[in-house]
Design a protein around this motif. Sequence first.
Motif, PDB file in Angstrom:
ATOM      1  N   MET A   1       0.870  -1.190  -0.129  1.00 47.55           N
ATOM      2  CA  MET A   1       0.149   0.041   0.046  1.00 47.55           C
ATOM      3  C   MET A   1       1.018   1.247  -0.116  1.00 47.55           C
ATOM      4  N   ALA A   2       0.561   2.215  -0.786  1.00 43.01           N
ATOM      5  CA  ALA A   2       1.309   3.498  -0.925  1.00 43.01           C
ATOM      6  C   ALA A   2       1.111   4.230   0.291  1.00 43.01           C
ATOM      7  N   ASP A   3       2.186   4.883   0.697  1.00 47.08           N
ATOM      8  CA  ASP A   3       2.153   6.082   1.853  1.00 47.08           C
ATOM      9  C   ASP A   3       1.314   7.119   1.474  1.00 47.08           C
ATOM     10  N   PRO A   4       0.458   7.645   2.457  1.00 47.30           N
ATOM     11  CA  PRO A   4      -0.439   8.651   2.284  1.00 47.30           C
ATOM     12  C   PRO A   4       0.266   9.829   1.771  1.00 47.30           C
ATOM     13  N   LEU A   5      -0.569  10.757   0.886  1.00 49.51           N
ATOM     14  CA  LEU A   5       0.127  11.804   0.222  1.00 49.51           C
ATOM     15  C   LEU A   5       0.494  12.917   1.202  1.00 49.51           C
ATOM     16  N   LYS A   6       1.679  13.202   1.126  1.00 49.47           N
ATOM     17  CA  LYS A   6       2.285  14.321   1.976  1.00 49.47           C
ATOM     18  C   LYS A   6       1.915  15.772   1.204  1.00 49.47           C
ATOM     19  N   VAL A   7       1.320  16.471   2.372  1.00 48.90           N
ATOM     20  CA  VAL A   7       1.009  17.882   1.724  1.00 48.90           C
ATOM     21  C   VAL A   7       1.663  19.024   2.607  1.00 48.90           C
ATOM     22  N   GLU A   8       2.362  19.832   2.266  1.00 53.72           N
ATOM     23  CA  GLU A   8       2.947  20.635   3.105  1.00 53.72           C
ATOM     24  C   GLU A   8       2.707  22.358   3.027  1.00 53.72           C
ATOM     25  N   PHE A   9       2.589  22.998   3.822  1.00 61.53           N
ATOM     26  CA  PHE A   9       2.276  24.374   3.956  1.00 61.53           C
ATOM     27  C   PHE A   9       3.694  24.928   4.688  1.00 61.53           C
ATOM     28  N   GLN A  10       4.640  25.535   3.705  1.00 59.27           N
ATOM     29  CA  GLN A  10       5.769  25.978   4.757  1.00 59.27           C
ATOM     30  C   GLN A  10       5.570  27.686   4.577  1.00 59.27           C
ATOM     31  N   PHE A  11       5.656  28.057   5.915  1.00 57.42           N
ATOM     32  CA  PHE A  11       5.374  29.470   6.180  1.00 57.42           C
ATOM     33  C   PHE A  11       6.500  30.077   7.248  1.00 57.42           C
ATOM     34  N   ASP A  12       6.328  31.417   7.214  1.00 58.23           N
ATOM     35  CA  ASP A  12       6.925  32.346   8.032  1.00 58.23           C
ATOM     36  C   ASP A  12       5.908  33.409   8.376  1.00 58.23           C
ATOM     37  N   PHE A  13       5.879  33.685   9.739  1.00 57.91           N
ATOM     38  CA  PHE A  13       4.888  34.577  10.395  1.00 57.91           C
ATOM     39  C   PHE A  13       5.031  35.883   9.690  1.00 57.91           C
ATOM     40  N   GLY A  14       6.081  36.309   9.193  1.00 55.75           N
ATOM     41  CA  GLY A  14       6.203  37.549   8.696  1.00 55.75           C
ATOM     42  C   GLY A  14       5.656  37.810   7.124  1.00 55.75           C
ATOM     43  N   SER A  15       5.084  36.629   6.834  1.00 54.43           N
ATOM     44  CA  SER A  15       4.592  36.867   5.250  1.00 54.43           C
ATOM     45  C   SER A  15       3.133  37.151   5.635  1.00 54.43           C
ATOM     46  N   PRO A  16       2.693  38.363   4.996  1.00 55.71           N
ATOM     47  CA  PRO A  16       1.156  38.522   4.945  1.00 55.71           C
ATOM     48  C   PRO A  16       0.455  37.529   3.948  1.00 55.71           C
ATOM     49  N   ASN A  17       1.108  37.243   2.809  1.00 50.80           N
ATOM     50  CA  ASN A  17       0.540  36.513   1.904  1.00 50.80           C
ATOM     51  C   ASN A  17       0.225  34.886   2.358  1.00 50.80           C
ATOM     52  N   ALA A  18       1.477  34.426   3.377  1.00 52.50           N
ATOM     53  CA  ALA A  18       1.262  33.240   3.953  1.00 52.50           C
ATOM     54  C   ALA A  18       0.094  33.003   5.139  1.00 52.50           C
ATOM     55  N   TYR A  19      -0.042  34.292   5.651  1.00 50.00           N
ATOM     56  CA  TYR A  19      -1.505  34.447   6.770  1.00 50.00           C
ATOM     57  C   TYR A  19      -2.609  34.228   5.861  1.00 50.00           C
ATOM     58  N   LEU A  20      -2.697  34.938   4.734  1.00 48.79           N
ATOM     59  CA  LEU A  20      -4.062  34.818   3.967  1.00 48.79           C
ATOM     60  C   LEU A  20      -4.176  33.420   3.290  1.00 48.79           C
ATOM     61  N   ALA A  21      -3.249  33.066   2.623  1.00 49.91           N
ATOM     62  CA  ALA A  21      -3.346  31.683   2.255  1.00 49.91           C
ATOM     63  C   ALA A  21      -3.964  30.488   3.181  1.00 49.91           C
ATOM     64  N   GLU A  22      -3.441  30.784   4.585  1.00 48.18           N
ATOM     65  CA  GLU A  22      -3.655  29.573   5.454  1.00 48.18           C
ATOM     66  C   GLU A  22      -5.018  29.720   5.699  1.00 48.18           C
ATOM     67  N   LYS A  23      -5.624  30.644   5.402  1.00 52.33           N
ATOM     68  CA  LYS A  23      -7.183  30.916   5.613  1.00 52.33           C
ATOM     69  C   LYS A  23      -8.073  30.058   4.838  1.00 52.33           C
ATOM     70  N   ALA A  24      -7.458  29.906   3.778  1.00 50.77           N
ATOM     71  CA  ALA A  24      -8.244  28.997   2.733  1.00 50.77           C
ATOM     72  C   ALA A  24      -7.884  27.523   2.881  1.00 50.77           C
ATOM     73  N   LEU A  25      -6.891  26.878   3.641  1.00 51.21           N
ATOM     74  CA  LEU A  25      -6.437  25.708   3.789  1.00 51.21           C
ATOM     75  C   LEU A  25      -7.602  24.870   4.269  1.00 51.21           C
ATOM     76  N   PRO A  26      -8.206  25.236   5.334  1.00 48.64           N
ATOM     77  CA  PRO A  26      -9.305  24.246   5.969  1.00 48.64           C
ATOM     78  C   PRO A  26     -10.406  23.953   4.798  1.00 48.64           C
ATOM     79  N   GLY A  27     -10.737  25.117   3.994  1.00 49.40           N
ATOM     80  CA  GLY A  27     -11.521  24.382   3.054  1.00 49.40           C
ATOM     81  C   GLY A  27     -11.195  23.303   2.011  1.00 49.40           C
ATOM     82  N   ILE A  28      -9.880  23.338   1.746  1.00 52.96           N
ATOM     83  CA  ILE A  28      -9.157  22.583   0.780  1.00 52.96           C
ATOM     84  C   ILE A  28      -9.232  21.102   1.661  1.00 52.96           C
ATOM     85  N   GLU A  29      -8.626  21.338   2.745  1.00 51.68           N
ATOM     86  CA  GLU A  29      -8.857  19.877   3.576  1.00 51.68           C
ATOM     87  C   GLU A  29     -10.195  19.222   3.588  1.00 51.68           C
ATOM     88  N   ARG A  30     -11.112  20.007   3.886  1.00 58.22           N
ATOM     89  CA  ARG A  30     -12.589  19.469   4.071  1.00 58.22           C
ATOM     90  C   ARG A  30     -12.927  18.931   2.788  1.00 58.22           C
TER      91      ARG A  30
END
Length: 218
Positions: free
Chosen positions: A1-30
């Motif tokens: 059986m293949a390993d589960p797909l690994k999906v990463e969000f690489q972030f630095d708190f100093g990036s406003p775009n990373a903050y904004l992007a993270e807000k959309a991740l729960p919807g993708i996860e659902r």
Amino acid sequence: MADPLKVEFQFDFGSPNAYLAEKALPGIERRTGVKFEYVPVLLGGIFKATNNMSPFESLRGIKNKPEYNALETQRFIRRHDITTFRPNPFFPVNTLMLMRGAVAARFEGMFEPYFRAAYHHMWEEPKKMDDLEVFRNAFISSGIDIDRLIARAQQDEVKKRLIEATNDAVARGAFGSPTFFVGNEMFFGKDQLRDVEESIVEQTSREDGPTPSMRTGK
């Protein structure tokens, strides 16, 4: 059986775009059933290793492009119904303490509350989070045992983990933030989230294999 797909969000708190992007991740996860792994990295270290610079610096003095960049940000905010974002008047903020704290929080089993508090004090009720007294008081106000994390953040294992993650990001192709990895596929920027989601769906479908009817020809 293949390993589960690994999906990463690489972030630095100093990036406003990373903050904004993270807000959309729960919807993708659902929608996909795949959970993102949150990976702290040092954006300054990535910039130095790749000879890159932040949009704050690279857009300076360019006619029309900063305005268009701001327009795209507002479109993203409207598209994802983000109501919490506030520009940090102290930007850019040195995030070394914040990022070491994130790694320390993971070691201490406190990552989720620390992560939420850090983003809150950077981009929702913005503060000068590279000032130690401001930093401490902010996390204390959020109920975080920050002195415990400050002490842990000074340990070599924390510093080493953060540097290793940063170097690994660069080795795999990263040059800024936010960066996403879907398996071995890299995506950069908040505006690539639709492609991130499509790649997750495609790769998980491939892992699941053909349906019984496809295997039997029925």
